[in-house]
Design an enzyme around this catalytic site. Structure first.
Site, PDB file in Angstrom:
ATOM      1  N   LYS A 112       0.825  -1.211   0.000  1.00 11.28           N
ATOM      2  CA  LYS A 112       0.000   0.000   0.000  1.00 11.28           C
ATOM      3  C   LYS A 112       0.856   1.256   0.000  1.00 11.28           C
ATOM      4  CE  LYS A 112      -4.065  -2.199   1.915  1.00 11.28           C
ATOM      5  NZ  LYS A 112      -4.719  -2.610   3.159  1.00 11.28           N
ATOM      6  N   LYS A 216      -7.472 -14.215  -8.947  1.00  7.33           N
ATOM      7  CA  LYS A 216      -8.562 -14.258  -8.002  1.00  7.33           C
ATOM      8  C   LYS A 216      -9.584 -13.149  -8.268  1.00  7.33           C
ATOM      9  CE  LYS A 216      -8.178 -13.271  -3.275  1.00  7.33           C
ATOM     10  NZ  LYS A 216      -7.599 -13.320  -1.954  1.00  7.33           N
ATOM     11  N   LYS A 219     -11.971  -6.866  -5.761  1.00  5.50           N
ATOM     12  CA  LYS A 219     -12.530  -5.544  -6.026  1.00  5.50           C
ATOM     13  C   LYS A 219     -11.645  -4.717  -6.942  1.00  5.50           C
ATOM     14  CE  LYS A 219     -13.794  -5.190  -1.535  1.00  5.50           C
ATOM     15  NZ  LYS A 219     -14.266  -4.745  -0.243  1.00  5.50           N
TER      16      LYS A 219
END
Ligand code: TRP
Length: 352
Positions: A112, A216, A219
């Site tokens: 991140k 996978k 979102k």
């Protein structure tokens, strides 16, 4: 006494099939056998999505989806993280025993941080720590991101949870939680926090693939089927899923995108349907269009009833308020007890 199971989800968008098979459908079964707490981690959402326009609506959507999928507020405690002020207080206290080094080495933090700074490389050798220290305040890695694992540990420890059903990507956070619990217990010579373990309810973890042929469902990958998708939208998504030119010879190996469709079929369909298409693939008679039509049909059987209930519940503010108020009261009662114990062993005592 039943064991305590706790899990949370960040409120950063609607729930998809990956969330459903990986988590939600298992939660629905767990609530019968364990003392369950499920919550919406809206404070965690702030670390990456500080958007006042969407935050509250996102929290509401997930609560409505939880309930629509079968979580029962009479069986499980369903609450919103920010409704429990004991959590931020313990977060401050626990942070006194957490090293910034161990937080900076966390894989999710590095990821991140790289994103926040616009650094592409994901190899472990880039000197992300130096980059972080060198940044000015415009392009910053916020401190909440760094202490994300402390907050998550507090979510778990404040409820004295034993079992935490989470995906593989959260395993490191859980490992830190155990370490923080051990450290706290041994520093103060108490046995206050149990060490929580990951919890795979009923067999192997499921990896739900996306529709784009790659990895996978997620979102941020833009390859999702959402529980709240309209019928037409859902069909369209499935029909557009990536495949290949079809098997060229009997018993050919399956390319990943096709394998993904079969995985989805196995999750949603009956064994005879799966066998039908597996056989058709093996003898080269398969038509992907038929496979996709069937897949869309079987997914809709699961998602449409959830979508209908979701739309109903989302319109019922009074019901949602009742559920989360009751959840907050239960969660706070337990949290306040733990917090009082922590303050006591740390030597924080009131004079009055
Ligand atoms: N970090 C988790 C995720 O992104 C969400 C979360 C926050 C959580 N607090 C938690 C999960 C406590 C389990 C227990 O998926």
């Amino acid at each position: 006494m039943k064991e305590v199971v706790l899990s949370g989800i960040r409120s950063t968008g609607n729930l998809h099939l990956g969330n459903y098979f990986g988590a939600l459908s298992k939660f629905v079964r767990m609530q019968n056998d364990y003392d369950c707490l499920f919550f919406i981690a809206d404070l965690h959402a702030l670390t990456t999505h500080p958007d006042p326009k969407s935050l509250h609506g996102n929290v509401k959507d997930i609560i409505a989806e939880y309930l629509a999928a079968g979580l029962d507020p009479e069986k499980a405690t369903i609450f919103v993280q920010s409704d429990v002020p004991e959590i931020p207080e313990l977060y401050l206290l626990l942070n006194m025993h957490v090293g910034i080094g161990e937080l900076m080495r966390t894989a999710s933090f590095k990821d991140k941080a790289r994103k926040a700074l616009g650094i592409k490389s994901d190899n472990d050798n880039d000197d992300i720590e130096k980059e972080i220290i060198g940044t000015d305040s415009n392009k910053r890695v916020n401190a909440g991101l760094l202490t994300y694992p402390t907050l998550m540990a507090v979510d778990i420890l404040i409820q004295k949870a034993h079992k935490v059903p989470v995906g593989k990507d959260q395993e490191q956070h859980l490992e830190l939680t155990r370490r923080f619990a051990r450290r706290f217990n041994s520093f103060y010579g108490v046995d206050l926090f149990p060490e929580p373990t990951n919890f795979d309810f009923g067999g192997a973890p499921v990896k739900v693939p996306g529709l784009d042929g790659s990895g996978k469902m997620g979102k941020s990958e833009g390859n999702c089927i959402y529980l709240a998708d309209e019928e037409k939208v859902l069909r369209k998504k499935v029909m557009r899923a990536v495949t290949d030119e079809g098997p060229q010879a009997p018993n050919s190996p399956m390319a990943q995108p096709v394998q993904n469709l079969f995985t989805l079929l196995e999750l949603t369909s009956t064994p005879d349907v799966v066998k039908h298409f597996t056989d058709a693939y093996a003898d080269c008679s398969i038509r992907y269009g038929d496979l996709k039509k069937q897949l869309a049909e079987d997914i809709l059987k699961i998602t449409l009833p959830i979508r209908e209930r979701y739309l109903e519940i989302r319109d019922n503010d009074e019901y949602i308020a009742r559920v989360v108020k009751q959840g907050a009261e239960r969660a706070r009662e337990r949290a306040a007890k733990t917090l009082a114990e922590v303050r006591d062993v740390m030597g924080i005592k009131r004079f009055w």
